[in-house]
Design a protein around this motif. Structure first.
Motif, PDB file in Angstrom:
ATOM      1  N   ALA A  97       0.834  -1.201   0.000  1.00  0.00           N
ATOM      2  CA  ALA A  97       0.000   0.000   0.000  1.00  0.00           C
ATOM      3  C   ALA A  97       0.870   1.254   0.000  1.00  0.00           C
ATOM      4  O   ALA A  97       1.843   1.347   0.749  1.00  0.00           O
ATOM      5  CB  ALA A  97      -0.900  -0.005   1.219  1.00  0.00           C
ATOM      6  N   ALA A  98       0.530   2.181  -0.840  1.00  0.00           N
ATOM      7  CA  ALA A  98       1.255   3.457  -0.891  1.00  0.00           C
ATOM      8  C   ALA A  98       0.909   4.264   0.351  1.00  0.00           C
ATOM      9  O   ALA A  98      -0.192   4.178   0.878  1.00  0.00           O
ATOM     10  CB  ALA A  98       0.878   4.219  -2.145  1.00  0.00           C
ATOM     11  N   GLU A  99       1.864   5.030   0.816  1.00  0.00           N
ATOM     12  CA  GLU A  99       1.665   5.873   1.992  1.00  0.00           C
ATOM     13  C   GLU A  99       1.576   7.335   1.580  1.00  0.00           C
ATOM     14  O   GLU A  99       2.111   7.729   0.560  1.00  0.00           O
ATOM     15  CB  GLU A  99       2.837   5.721   2.964  1.00  0.00           C
ATOM     16  CG  GLU A  99       2.984   4.344   3.555  1.00  0.00           C
ATOM     17  CD  GLU A  99       4.172   4.289   4.505  1.00  0.00           C
ATOM     18  OE1 GLU A  99       4.240   5.130   5.428  1.00  0.00           O
ATOM     19  OE2 GLU A  99       5.029   3.426   4.294  1.00  0.00           O
ATOM     20  N   THR A 100       0.903   8.128   2.395  1.00  0.00           N
ATOM     21  CA  THR A 100       0.885   9.574   2.221  1.00  0.00           C
ATOM     22  C   THR A 100       1.711  10.171   3.343  1.00  0.00           C
ATOM     23  O   THR A 100       1.470   9.903   4.514  1.00  0.00           O
ATOM     24  CB  THR A 100      -0.550  10.130   2.278  1.00  0.00           C
ATOM     25  OG1 THR A 100      -1.292   9.566   1.202  1.00  0.00           O
ATOM     26  CG2 THR A 100      -0.567  11.642   2.174  1.00  0.00           C
ATOM     27  N   HIS A 101       2.724  10.947   2.982  1.00  0.00           N
ATOM     28  CA  HIS A 101       3.609  11.590   3.949  1.00  0.00           C
ATOM     29  C   HIS A 101       3.278  13.071   3.991  1.00  0.00           C
ATOM     30  O   HIS A 101       3.259  13.730   2.958  1.00  0.00           O
ATOM     31  CB  HIS A 101       5.080  11.418   3.542  1.00  0.00           C
ATOM     32  CG  HIS A 101       5.487   9.990   3.363  1.00  0.00           C
ATOM     33  ND1 HIS A 101       5.939   9.212   4.391  1.00  0.00           N
ATOM     34  CD2 HIS A 101       5.490   9.195   2.266  1.00  0.00           C
ATOM     35  CE1 HIS A 101       6.223   8.008   3.943  1.00  0.00           C
ATOM     36  NE2 HIS A 101       5.961   7.969   2.653  1.00  0.00           N
ATOM     37  N   ARG A 102       3.025  13.600   5.166  1.00  0.00           N
ATOM     38  CA  ARG A 102       2.821  15.041   5.349  1.00  0.00           C
ATOM     39  C   ARG A 102       4.128  15.588   5.905  1.00  0.00           C
ATOM     40  O   ARG A 102       4.491  15.311   7.037  1.00  0.00           O
ATOM     41  CB  ARG A 102       1.660  15.308   6.287  1.00  0.00           C
ATOM     42  CG  ARG A 102       0.376  14.754   5.712  1.00  0.00           C
ATOM     43  CD  ARG A 102      -0.853  15.207   6.437  1.00  0.00           C
ATOM     44  NE  ARG A 102      -2.031  14.561   5.884  1.00  0.00           N
ATOM     45  CZ  ARG A 102      -2.611  14.854   4.753  1.00  0.00           C
ATOM     46  NH1 ARG A 102      -2.125  15.821   4.002  1.00  0.00           N
ATOM     47  NH2 ARG A 102      -3.680  14.214   4.339  1.00  0.00           N
ATOM     48  N   PHE A 103       4.838  16.343   5.061  1.00  0.00           N
ATOM     49  CA  PHE A 103       6.180  16.796   5.400  1.00  0.00           C
ATOM     50  C   PHE A 103       6.201  18.289   5.682  1.00  0.00           C
ATOM     51  O   PHE A 103       5.818  19.099   4.845  1.00  0.00           O
ATOM     52  CB  PHE A 103       7.151  16.462   4.262  1.00  0.00           C
ATOM     53  CG  PHE A 103       8.540  16.959   4.500  1.00  0.00           C
ATOM     54  CD1 PHE A 103       9.329  16.387   5.480  1.00  0.00           C
ATOM     55  CD2 PHE A 103       9.049  18.004   3.761  1.00  0.00           C
ATOM     56  CE1 PHE A 103      10.614  16.849   5.721  1.00  0.00           C
ATOM     57  CE2 PHE A 103      10.328  18.474   3.984  1.00  0.00           C
ATOM     58  CZ  PHE A 103      11.116  17.892   4.969  1.00  0.00           C
ATOM     59  N   THR A 104       6.649  18.642   6.882  1.00  0.00           N
ATOM     60  CA  THR A 104       6.864  20.036   7.252  1.00  0.00           C
ATOM     61  C   THR A 104       8.355  20.200   7.526  1.00  0.00           C
ATOM     62  O   THR A 104       8.871  19.616   8.484  1.00  0.00           O
ATOM     63  CB  THR A 104       6.057  20.404   8.516  1.00  0.00           C
ATOM     64  OG1 THR A 104       4.680  20.131   8.270  1.00  0.00           O
ATOM     65  CG2 THR A 104       6.242  21.863   8.871  1.00  0.00           C
ATOM     66  N   PRO A 105       9.068  20.962   6.694  1.00  0.00           N
ATOM     67  CA  PRO A 105      10.509  21.106   6.891  1.00  0.00           C
ATOM     68  C   PRO A 105      10.839  21.826   8.197  1.00  0.00           C
ATOM     69  O   PRO A 105      10.119  22.731   8.616  1.00  0.00           O
ATOM     70  CB  PRO A 105      10.963  21.922   5.684  1.00  0.00           C
ATOM     71  CG  PRO A 105       9.737  22.511   5.109  1.00  0.00           C
ATOM     72  CD  PRO A 105       8.574  21.702   5.555  1.00  0.00           C
ATOM     73  N   THR A 106      11.916  21.370   8.830  1.00  0.00           N
ATOM     74  CA  THR A 106      12.374  22.008  10.068  1.00  0.00           C
ATOM     75  C   THR A 106      13.813  22.490   9.944  1.00  0.00           C
ATOM     76  O   THR A 106      14.292  23.214  10.801  1.00  0.00           O
ATOM     77  CB  THR A 106      12.290  21.020  11.247  1.00  0.00           C
ATOM     78  OG1 THR A 106      13.052  19.855  10.936  1.00  0.00           O
ATOM     79  CG2 THR A 106      10.845  20.632  11.525  1.00  0.00           C
ATOM     80  N   GLN A 107      14.512  22.055   8.895  1.00  0.00           N
ATOM     81  CA  GLN A 107      15.888  22.464   8.653  1.00  0.00           C
ATOM     82  C   GLN A 107      16.003  22.946   7.216  1.00  0.00           C
ATOM     83  O   GLN A 107      15.358  22.386   6.328  1.00  0.00           O
ATOM     84  CB  GLN A 107      16.829  21.284   8.862  1.00  0.00           C
ATOM     85  CG  GLN A 107      17.960  21.621   9.743  1.00  0.00           C
ATOM     86  CD  GLN A 107      18.772  20.397  10.111  1.00  0.00           C
ATOM     87  OE1 GLN A 107      18.417  19.267   9.809  1.00  0.00           O
ATOM     88  NE2 GLN A 107      19.866  20.628  10.760  1.00  0.00           N
ATOM     89  N   PHE A 108      16.820  23.975   6.996  1.00  0.00           N
ATOM     90  CA  PHE A 108      16.902  24.588   5.679  1.00  0.00           C
ATOM     91  C   PHE A 108      18.356  24.745   5.261  1.00  0.00           C
ATOM     92  O   PHE A 108      19.218  25.072   6.081  1.00  0.00           O
ATOM     93  CB  PHE A 108      16.205  25.954   5.692  1.00  0.00           C
ATOM     94  CG  PHE A 108      14.813  25.865   6.247  1.00  0.00           C
ATOM     95  CD1 PHE A 108      13.760  25.487   5.443  1.00  0.00           C
ATOM     96  CD2 PHE A 108      14.570  26.113   7.584  1.00  0.00           C
ATOM     97  CE1 PHE A 108      12.481  25.372   5.950  1.00  0.00           C
ATOM     98  CE2 PHE A 108      13.288  25.995   8.103  1.00  0.00           C
ATOM     99  CZ  PHE A 108      12.245  25.624   7.289  1.00  0.00           C
ATOM    100  N   TYR A 109      18.638  24.504   3.982  1.00  0.00           N
ATOM    101  CA  TYR A 109      19.985  24.623   3.427  1.00  0.00           C
ATOM    102  C   TYR A 109      19.919  25.512   2.194  1.00  0.00           C
ATOM    103  O   TYR A 109      18.944  25.472   1.454  1.00  0.00           O
ATOM    104  CB  TYR A 109      20.525  23.252   3.017  1.00  0.00           C
ATOM    105  CG  TYR A 109      20.567  22.266   4.156  1.00  0.00           C
ATOM    106  CD1 TYR A 109      21.629  22.257   5.052  1.00  0.00           C
ATOM    107  CD2 TYR A 109      19.546  21.339   4.329  1.00  0.00           C
ATOM    108  CE1 TYR A 109      21.669  21.356   6.096  1.00  0.00           C
ATOM    109  CE2 TYR A 109      19.575  20.443   5.380  1.00  0.00           C
ATOM    110  CZ  TYR A 109      20.635  20.446   6.264  1.00  0.00           C
ATOM    111  OH  TYR A 109      20.674  19.556   7.291  1.00  0.00           O
ATOM    112  N   ASN A 110      20.959  26.286   1.981  1.00  0.00           N
ATOM    113  CA  ASN A 110      21.010  27.087   0.754  1.00  0.00           C
ATOM    114  C   ASN A 110      22.127  26.593  -0.157  1.00  0.00           C
ATOM    115  O   ASN A 110      22.633  27.332  -0.980  1.00  0.00           O
ATOM    116  CB  ASN A 110      21.127  28.578   1.058  1.00  0.00           C
ATOM    117  CG  ASN A 110      22.343  28.900   1.893  1.00  0.00           C
ATOM    118  OD1 ASN A 110      23.166  28.037   2.171  1.00  0.00           O
ATOM    119  ND2 ASN A 110      22.461  30.149   2.310  1.00  0.00           N
ATOM    120  N   THR A 111      22.516  25.327   0.011  1.00  0.00           N
ATOM    121  CA  THR A 111      23.504  24.687  -0.851  1.00  0.00           C
ATOM    122  C   THR A 111      23.009  23.290  -1.222  1.00  0.00           C
ATOM    123  O   THR A 111      22.196  22.700  -0.506  1.00  0.00           O
ATOM    124  CB  THR A 111      24.861  24.530  -0.127  1.00  0.00           C
ATOM    125  OG1 THR A 111      24.681  23.749   1.054  1.00  0.00           O
ATOM    126  CG2 THR A 111      25.452  25.880   0.237  1.00  0.00           C
TER     127      THR A 111
END
Length: 64
Positions: A22-36
């Protein structure tokens, strides 16, 4: 049927069985950010083929 052919058919059967999960649904909220772009950054999320990801896009500073 040869042993080589039998092994090949079993491998195909196992691979086909993996795609029936069964395919899953992931609800993703980013908590870390990169500019590279770097392989040193850890993956944000691991998903499988057929999974769905619900998220929103933001800039590297973490704002819209």
């Amino acid at each position: 049927m040869t042993m080589k052919m039998t092994s090949w058919l079993i491998a195909i059967g196992l691979a086909a069985g993996c795609t029936n999960a069964a395919a899953e649904t992931h609800r993703f909220t980013p908590t870390q950010f990169y500019n590279t772009w770097s392989a040193a950054h850890p993956p944000a999320l691991r998903i499988k083929a057929g999974d769905r990801v619900v998220t929103k896009t933001i800039d590297a500073g973490g704002v819209d």
